[in-house]
Design a protein around this motif. Structure first.
Motif, short mmCIF file in Angstrom:
data_model
loop_
_atom_site.label_atom_id
_atom_site.label_comp_id
_atom_site.label_asym_id
_atom_site.label_seq_id
_atom_site.Cartn_x
_atom_site.Cartn_y
_atom_site.Cartn_z
N GLY A 58 4.31 19.08 31.73
CA GLY A 58 5.36 18.96 32.74
C GLY A 58 6.73 18.76 32.11
N VAL A 59 7.75 18.99 32.92
CA VAL A 59 9.14 18.84 32.49
C VAL A 59 9.77 17.73 33.32
N THR A 60 10.51 16.83 32.67
CA THR A 60 11.19 15.75 33.37
C THR A 60 12.69 15.87 33.16
N ILE A 61 13.43 15.89 34.26
CA ILE A 61 14.89 15.86 34.21
C ILE A 61 15.34 14.56 34.87
N ALA A 62 16.01 13.73 34.11
CA ALA A 62 16.41 12.41 34.61
C ALA A 62 17.92 12.27 34.58
N THR A 64 20.56 9.37 34.73
CA THR A 64 20.59 7.92 34.57
C THR A 64 22.02 7.44 34.36
N GLU A 76 19.15 13.93 31.08
CA GLU A 76 18.18 14.08 29.98
C GLU A 76 17.03 14.98 30.43
N VAL A 77 16.71 15.97 29.61
CA VAL A 77 15.57 16.86 29.88
C VAL A 77 14.51 16.59 28.83
N THR A 78 13.30 16.30 29.29
CA THR A 78 12.21 15.95 28.37
C THR A 78 11.00 16.83 28.67
N HIS A 79 10.50 17.51 27.66
CA HIS A 79 9.23 18.23 27.81
C HIS A 79 8.66 18.51 26.42
N ASP A 193 12.67 11.09 43.52
CA ASP A 193 12.11 12.24 42.80
C ASP A 193 12.17 13.51 43.64
N VAL A 195 10.47 17.40 43.26
CA VAL A 195 9.52 18.21 42.49
C VAL A 195 9.86 19.69 42.66
#
Length: 206
Positions: A58-62, A64, A76-79, A193, A195
Motif C-alpha cells: 500500500g501507499v500512504t500519503i500523510a 502533517t 510525506e509519501v511512504t511506500h 482518511d 482511500v
C-alpha cells in the motif's frame, strides 16, 4: 459370366493391394495454436512464486503539521518498492499500453506516478519507461507505459523485475480551503482518511 466374375475379383484384389501398400515415407499433421496473452500485476520487489502474484504494498500519503508555527503543512509519501509486471503477446504488428486510473483525487492534492525502465529481466519488446503522470482534480487517468510489443513482451518475475513505480504528492494550499469544508469533522487534531484505488489495465494501443 464366369470371366466377368473373375475380372471383378481380380480388380477388387488389386485395389485392396494398392490401398494397403506402404512406402518408405509417410506424413502426419501438427496443429500449432498460439493464443494472444494479456496478463498484468502490480507487485512488491520480491520474486513472484507459486500460482498467485502477491499483492502490491500500500501507499500512504500523510499531511502533517510542520515544525514551525506559520509554515506550510508537510506532505510525506511512504511506500515500499513497487513494480509493474506483465506478459503480453500480440499479433499483426499491433502494440499495447498500460493505462492508469485513479478513483478520485481529494481537493487540494496532486499525485504523480512515475514508471521507470524495466531491468535486464525483461524479454522482448517491453514498453518504454520513464513516464511520469500527474493526477489532479478531474484528471484521473493516463497512459503510463506505451509501445508494448508487437510479439512477445514480458518483464520477468525475478527480484526487482518490472517497471519500478514511484508516487509523489503535493498540495495546493488555496485548494486545501475547499478540502477543509468538504471533509467530515474528525475532531480536533484527529486524522481523516481518504482511500484511493489505482487501477492498471493492459490494453491495445489505438
Amino acid at each position: 459370366m464366369k470371366k466377368l466374375i473373375v475380372i471383378l475379383v481380380m480388380a477388387l484384389m488389386m485395389s485392396a493391394f494398392v490401398m494397403a501398400q506402404d512406402s518408405n515415407t509417410d506424413t502426419q499433421t501438427i496443429t500449432v495454436t498460439i493464443n494472444e496473452i494479456a496478463l498484468l500485476a502490480v507487485t512488491g520487489a520480491d520474486a513472484s512464486t507459486g500460482e498467485t502474484t502477491a499483492d502490491a504494498p500500500g501507499v500512504t500519503i500523510a499531511v502533517t503539521q510542520p515544525l514551525l508555527a506559520g509554515a506550510a503543512p508537510i506532505v510525506e509519501v511512504t511506500h515500499l518498492p513497487t513494480y509493474l509486471r506483465y506478459t503480453s503477446l500480440r499479433f499483426a504488428g499491433l502494440t499495447r499500453k498500460v493505462t492508469t486510473e485513479f478513483s478520485m483525487i481529494p481537493a487540494g492534492f496532486s499525485i504523480s506516478l512515475a514508471a521507470g525502465a524495466a531491468d535486464s529481466s525483461a524479454k522482448g519488446n517491453v514498453g518504454a519507461g520513464g513516464t511520469t503522470l500527474e493526477f489532479v482534480g478531474a484528471m484521473l487517468s493516463g497512459d503510463l507505459v506505451t509501445s508494448i510489443g508487437p510479439g512477445l513482451a514480458r518483464t520477468g518475475i525475478e527480484l526487482n523485475a518490472g517497471h519500478p513505480l514511484t508516487y509523489t504528492a503535493a498540495i495546493d494550499e488555496t485548494a486545501l480551503n475547499t478540502l477543509g469544508n468538504d471533509l467530515a469533522d474528525g475532531g480536533f487534531l484527529y486524522a481523516v482518511d481518504t482511500v484511493i484505488t489505482v487501477t492498471f489495465t493492459l490494453v491495445d494501443e489505438s
